[in-house]
Scaffold this motif. Structure first.
Motif, PDB file in Angstrom:
ATOM      1  N   PHE A  17       0.791  -1.245   0.000  1.00  0.00           N
ATOM      2  CA  PHE A  17       0.000   0.000   0.000  1.00  0.00           C
ATOM      3  C   PHE A  17       0.817   1.287   0.000  1.00  0.00           C
ATOM      4  CE2 PHE A  17      -2.951  -3.159   1.864  1.00  0.00           C
ATOM      5  CZ  PHE A  17      -3.664  -3.319   0.684  1.00  0.00           C
ATOM      6  N   ALA A  18       1.980   1.230  -0.607  1.00  0.00           N
ATOM      7  CA  ALA A  18       2.693   2.480  -0.876  1.00  0.00           C
ATOM      8  C   ALA A  18       1.918   3.293  -1.911  1.00  0.00           C
ATOM      9  CB  ALA A  18       4.102   2.194  -1.381  1.00  0.00           C
ATOM     10  N   ARG A  22       0.150   7.844  -2.658  1.00  0.00           N
ATOM     11  CA  ARG A  22       0.523   8.665  -3.815  1.00  0.00           C
ATOM     12  C   ARG A  22      -0.693   9.076  -4.634  1.00  0.00           C
ATOM     13  NH1 ARG A  22       4.439   6.702  -1.379  1.00  0.00           N
ATOM     14  NH2 ARG A  22       6.584   7.200  -1.911  1.00  0.00           N
ATOM     15  N   ASP A  23      -1.688   8.233  -4.659  1.00  0.00           N
ATOM     16  CA  ASP A  23      -2.874   8.505  -5.478  1.00  0.00           C
ATOM     17  C   ASP A  23      -4.078   7.932  -4.738  1.00  0.00           C
ATOM     18  OD1 ASP A  23      -4.972   8.403  -7.329  1.00  0.00           O
ATOM     19  OD2 ASP A  23      -3.603   8.158  -9.007  1.00  0.00           O
ATOM     20  N   PRO A  24      -4.989   8.808  -4.257  1.00  0.00           N
ATOM     21  CA  PRO A  24      -6.098   8.349  -3.405  1.00  0.00           C
ATOM     22  C   PRO A  24      -7.119   7.473  -4.132  1.00  0.00           C
ATOM     23  CG  PRO A  24      -6.274  10.696  -3.870  1.00  0.00           C
ATOM     24  CD  PRO A  24      -4.960  10.254  -4.429  1.00  0.00           C
ATOM     25  N   ARG A  25      -6.963   7.326  -5.446  1.00  0.00           N
ATOM     26  CA  ARG A  25      -7.871   6.417  -6.153  1.00  0.00           C
ATOM     27  C   ARG A  25      -7.499   4.958  -5.920  1.00  0.00           C
ATOM     28  NH1 ARG A  25      -7.201   9.177 -11.899  1.00  0.00           N
ATOM     29  NH2 ARG A  25      -5.074   9.180 -11.109  1.00  0.00           N
ATOM     30  N   PHE A  26      -6.287   4.724  -5.417  1.00  0.00           N
ATOM     31  CA  PHE A  26      -5.904   3.361  -5.057  1.00  0.00           C
ATOM     32  C   PHE A  26      -6.430   3.070  -3.653  1.00  0.00           C
ATOM     33  CE2 PHE A  26      -2.983   4.354  -8.385  1.00  0.00           C
ATOM     34  CZ  PHE A  26      -2.717   3.151  -9.012  1.00  0.00           C
ATOM     35  N   ALA A  74       5.440   4.240  -9.534  1.00  0.00           N
ATOM     36  CA  ALA A  74       6.863   4.327  -9.187  1.00  0.00           C
ATOM     37  C   ALA A  74       7.097   3.946  -7.728  1.00  0.00           C
ATOM     38  CB  ALA A  74       7.369   5.741  -9.459  1.00  0.00           C
ATOM     39  N   ALA A  75       6.087   4.204  -6.879  1.00  0.00           N
ATOM     40  CA  ALA A  75       6.240   3.916  -5.453  1.00  0.00           C
ATOM     41  C   ALA A  75       6.058   2.437  -5.139  1.00  0.00           C
ATOM     42  CB  ALA A  75       5.221   4.731  -4.656  1.00  0.00           C
ATOM     43  N   ALA A  80       3.962  -3.681  -9.444  1.00  0.00           N
ATOM     44  CA  ALA A  80       2.689  -4.311  -9.796  1.00  0.00           C
ATOM     45  C   ALA A  80       1.791  -3.388 -10.615  1.00  0.00           C
ATOM     46  CB  ALA A  80       1.959  -4.735  -8.526  1.00  0.00           C
ATOM     47  N   ILE A  81       2.119  -2.092 -10.644  1.00  0.00           N
ATOM     48  CA  ILE A  81       1.247  -1.117 -11.304  1.00  0.00           C
ATOM     49  C   ILE A  81       1.855  -0.680 -12.627  1.00  0.00           C
ATOM     50  CG2 ILE A  81       0.113   1.131 -11.095  1.00  0.00           C
ATOM     51  CD1 ILE A  81       0.521   0.860  -8.029  1.00  0.00           C
TER      52      ILE A  81
END
Ligand code: SF4
Length: 88
Positions: A17-18, A22-26, A74-75, A80-81
């Motif tokens: 969950f890094a 970085r992006d609240p949609r995750f 990148a984080a 996986a992304i």
């Protein structure tokens, strides 16, 4: 504005969950892995199509937030992304 596709490969996702910071949609899904929820962002009202299968999550957006998605990618320590532009 180019549309873009966010893919999370569930095999590669370790639930670290890094990406969430970085992006609240995750968001965390019920299976303990990451997924994408366009409604999860408390600030932006965003629209996107999400397909969530056993193997992967694929989300398509048409906005100017590809950089946030790329930062989440990148984080991710397990890569996986994947974020790809998919045309105008
Ligand atoms: S940072 Fe990567 S491994 Fe961690 S939850 Fe997000 S997609 Fe999964």
């Amino acid at each position: 504005m180019p549309a873009y596709e966010i893919t999370i490969e569930k095999d590669a996702c370790d639930g670290i969950f890094a990406c969430l910071t970085r992006d609240p949609r995750f968001v965390e899904a019920a299976d303990g892995l990451a997924t994408v929820d366009p409604d999860a962002d408390p600030v932006y009202d965003c629209e996107g199509d999400v397909t969530d299968t056993a193997e992967r999550v694929v989300a398509t957006f048409d906005d100017d937030r590809i950089d946030e998605a790329k930062q989440a990618a990148a984080a991710c320590p397990t890569d996986a992304i994947i974020v790809e532009e998919v045309g105008e």
